[in-house]
Enzyme design. Structure first.
Site, PDB file in Angstrom:
ATOM      1  CG  HIS A  38      -1.929  -1.190   0.944  1.00 45.46           C
ATOM      2  ND1 HIS A  38      -2.819  -1.088   0.158  1.00 45.46           N
ATOM      3  CD2 HIS A  38      -1.754  -2.292   1.652  1.00 45.46           C
ATOM      4  CE1 HIS A  38      -3.603  -2.235   0.317  1.00 45.46           C
ATOM      5  NE2 HIS A  38      -3.147  -2.961   1.128  1.00 45.46           N
ATOM      6  CG  ASP A  44       3.030   4.692  -8.870  1.00 42.57           C
ATOM      7  OD1 ASP A  44       3.392   5.594  -9.457  1.00 42.57           O
ATOM      8  OD2 ASP A  44       2.974   3.520  -9.405  1.00 42.57           O
ATOM      9  NE  ARG A  47      -2.315   2.777  -7.367  1.00 42.59           N
ATOM     10  CZ  ARG A  47      -2.981   3.225  -6.108  1.00 42.59           C
ATOM     11  NH1 ARG A  47      -2.753   4.065  -5.607  1.00 42.59           N
ATOM     12  NH2 ARG A  47      -3.937   2.590  -5.797  1.00 42.59           N
ATOM     13  N   GLY A  71     -12.152  -3.049  -5.196  1.00 46.78           N
ATOM     14  CA  GLY A  71     -10.743  -3.235  -4.661  1.00 46.78           C
ATOM     15  C   GLY A  71     -10.231  -1.882  -4.063  1.00 46.78           C
ATOM     16  CD  GLU A  93      -9.132  -4.478  -0.297  1.00 44.03           C
ATOM     17  OE1 GLU A  93      -9.107  -3.425  -1.438  1.00 44.03           O
ATOM     18  OE2 GLU A  93      -8.804  -5.321  -0.404  1.00 44.03           O
ATOM     19  CD  GLU A 122     -15.843 -11.135  -8.174  1.00 42.62           C
ATOM     20  OE1 GLU A 122     -15.517 -10.687  -6.820  1.00 42.62           O
ATOM     21  OE2 GLU A 122     -14.938 -10.731  -9.005  1.00 42.62           O
ATOM     22  CD  GLU A 136      -4.084   0.464  -9.172  1.00 47.96           C
ATOM     23  OE1 GLU A 136      -4.065  -0.636  -9.764  1.00 47.96           O
ATOM     24  OE2 GLU A 136      -3.453   0.485  -8.381  1.00 47.96           O
ATOM     25  CD  GLU A 145      -1.237 -11.533  -8.140  1.00 43.07           C
ATOM     26  OE1 GLU A 145      -1.330 -10.801  -7.428  1.00 43.07           O
ATOM     27  OE2 GLU A 145      -1.023 -12.629  -7.520  1.00 43.07           O
ATOM     28  CG  HIS A 295       3.419   0.340  -8.249  1.00 37.57           C
ATOM     29  ND1 HIS A 295       2.487   1.140  -8.682  1.00 37.57           N
ATOM     30  CD2 HIS A 295       2.654  -0.663  -8.070  1.00 37.57           C
ATOM     31  CE1 HIS A 295       1.189   0.656  -8.794  1.00 37.57           C
ATOM     32  NE2 HIS A 295       1.585  -0.680  -8.014  1.00 37.57           N
TER      33      HIS A 295
END
Lengths: 360, 360
Positions: A38, A44, A47, A71, A93, A122, A136, A145, A295
């Site tokens: 994190h 970053d 970003r 997320g 999250e 989901e 993101e 992933e 990153h």
């Protein structure tokens, strides 16, 4: 030594928890709860500032609206949306970092507008549909992933027709590169005799087999090592792309060499694009080696042997990206390529599993 | 970010193969076959040159004699012994790097004197006893992945009475340090508000819990961060120490602070000593932060909270090193300590398992 860069912690951002949770999901979940990742993401600037700018530039579409952050991590994008005027933000999250997100939301006095929900997108039930999805979701080489599937699920399940997705487009690029560090590492074994009086030059071939294996290396490619204009080989429109289409993302590429060099790798990188309601031009978050470092760095795919090119030598072929058979979160990249008049070559690469845990 | 340094590849050097080979042994075995770790070891000039010098300075004891190299790796120490006049060197290596060692031996025209034997020293049968054992068996914090047991086995089984062991002694040191990088990482979360307009200062506590956990971090300690003269807390005489004694290596320490500072970690490091038959003084391979860097770096043990000291504040206690219950190759370090008049504190540290493999 370059190889260490590939031993970094995983950075991707989806979790999967539930009754049928697998061991891989658990590992994934655990690695993500650590602070380092994190810290790396927030630190970053490319970003975080690009998302921040994109959210504020879209404040016309966000003000008074309901947003879903897929997320959410520490919740920073959700808070940007609240600051941009969102009526309500659902910050979903699955990982335990959600607890920190709740604290951060309180500390920023937006708990009336930002609701952190711990769970996977989901499985969570939202009380309403949303006008905006922000996420993101990008991993190494964009799809490693594959959290994108969760964004598509959220789009189909929770986004109102005509809603906004931030970012709305992703593009993948490839370019041939030369990596002098790897060649230096192979040459090292020829220097041992001068240093210690023992000839170890025969280790160079072994080193070549070890280093130039089929692992995707995540590392920073220097501008001077890029050997042609990068070629875009795939584009994903987040409003229309389907999970089925993500099973294989592929496309052809054609690159012409800038000059004489030895190609010993391909570099794959991505951009994502944000529409901007208040400006004619869109906003791009780029992980190109020609842009400030992020990153995500770049994904480097080493060829077994260097191939010489001269100015205008055509390097062309096809790239396919698909999930690994071992773990659907892990991406494989297959490249068919020809250099000049040489016959077609093929190599399949995958990201090694860095999730360290050898407990039996 | 400092945390990445602890994700490096394992470096230790024993293997265990056989019918009862466990999964941990297999992982260990595999990680060791990669070239990077051998490159790192050979490129470590302090390590390789000290062994080379020690072997040549002992050529009186080696010339015409039989040598056993325990965990020979690429065979470089065995070849040094042959160059120093050994009649015969048995280079025992369990990992597949033994194949490269055989090639290197041939390339250096010493195949009549150096015999590479693939196997563990606990299972190989040598045709004769030896006069000299040489081994580079040291792991992080000296004992991590405890290859020393294999050296002791070799000593008891194959070394003639009065034989030479290179190195012959190992010493462990501890010193309090301050690590400003870690405090900077914690402070980072206070800077986020200025940068992005989101207050994330509450992450600092979470970061403290994540970073200052009980993992042993392998990293380079800067001289200016060392807060006292290091204290030796244990010494192992390789001629007499037993495997039983290695089950717990412990000792007391007393350090007096150089000046005012915040202690936020202990640093543990080791030296090994080679006798020198042709010189009065012995030769020391040191991994002290005051000496040139080696690939072992230092082992850093973070305290949960910094403790202020002034000049001459006494930092004292006891260190115990013992194998982890999960894996006997993995070392734990327990420290009981007091700083000045404060009450005694205790913390147990272990090296995280970096052997990346999450295949189910």
């Amino acid at each position: 030594m370059g190889a260490e860069s590939s031993h970094k912690q995983l950075r991707s951002a989806s979790c999967s928890v539930g009754e049928d949770k697998t061991r891989q999901d658990t590992l994934y979940f655990d690695s993500y709860s650590d602070v380092t990742i994190h810290e790396e993401m927030i630190a970053d600037n490319v970003r975080t500032n690009t998302y921040r700018t994109a959210i504020f530039r879209n404040s016309e579409s966000i003000r008074g609206k309901v947003v879903l952050d897929v997320g959410a991590g520490t919740g920073v994008l959700s808070i940007f949306c609240a600051q941009a005027g969102a009526k309500k933000v659902y910050a979903v999250e699955a990982c335990s970092i959600a607890e920190q997100a709740m604290e951060i939301v309180k500390q920023n006095n937006v708990e009336d507008r930002v609701e952190v929900i711990r769970g996977t997108v989901e499985t969570v039930e939202l009380p309403e549909k949303v006008e905006v999805i922000v996420s993101e979701w990008m991993g190494y080489a964009l799809l490693h992933e594959s959290m994108l599937n969760s964004v598509l699920y959220a789009r189909d399940r929770w986004l109102k027709a005509g809603g906004l997705i931030l970012p709305s487009r992703a593009e993948l690029y490839i370019t041939p590169i030369s990596d002098p560090v790897v060649e230096d590492r192979l040459y090292f074994w020829y220097t041992v005799k001068d240093q210690y009086g023992v000839d170890m030059s025969c280790m160079s071939d072994f080193a070549r087999r070890c280093i130039k294996n089929s692992d995707i290396t995540v590392s920073t490619v220097a501008v001077e090592d890029v050997l042609s204009h990068p070629a875009r080989f795939a584009e994903l429109d987040l409003h229309s792309v389907t999970a089925e289409e993500l099973r294989t993302v592929k496309g052809r590429f054609r690159c012409e060499s800038f000059g004489s060099a030895a190609v010993n790798a391909f570099c794959v990188y991505f951009t994502v694009t944000f529409p901007c309601s208040d400006k004619p031009q869109s906003l791009v978050l780029s992980t190109s080696p020609f842009k400030p470092e992020t990153h995500w760095k770049q994904a480097v795919l080493y060829l077994d042997f260097p191939v010489e090119v001269v100015q205008d030598t055509l390097v062309s072929g096809e790239v396919s990206m698909f999930p690994s058979e071992d773990s659907s979160r892990h991406i494989c990249i297959h490249v068919d390529y020809t250099v000049g008049e040489k016959k077609i070559q093929s190599k399949t690469f995958s990201i090694p599993d860095w999730t360290a845990d050898s407990q039996p």
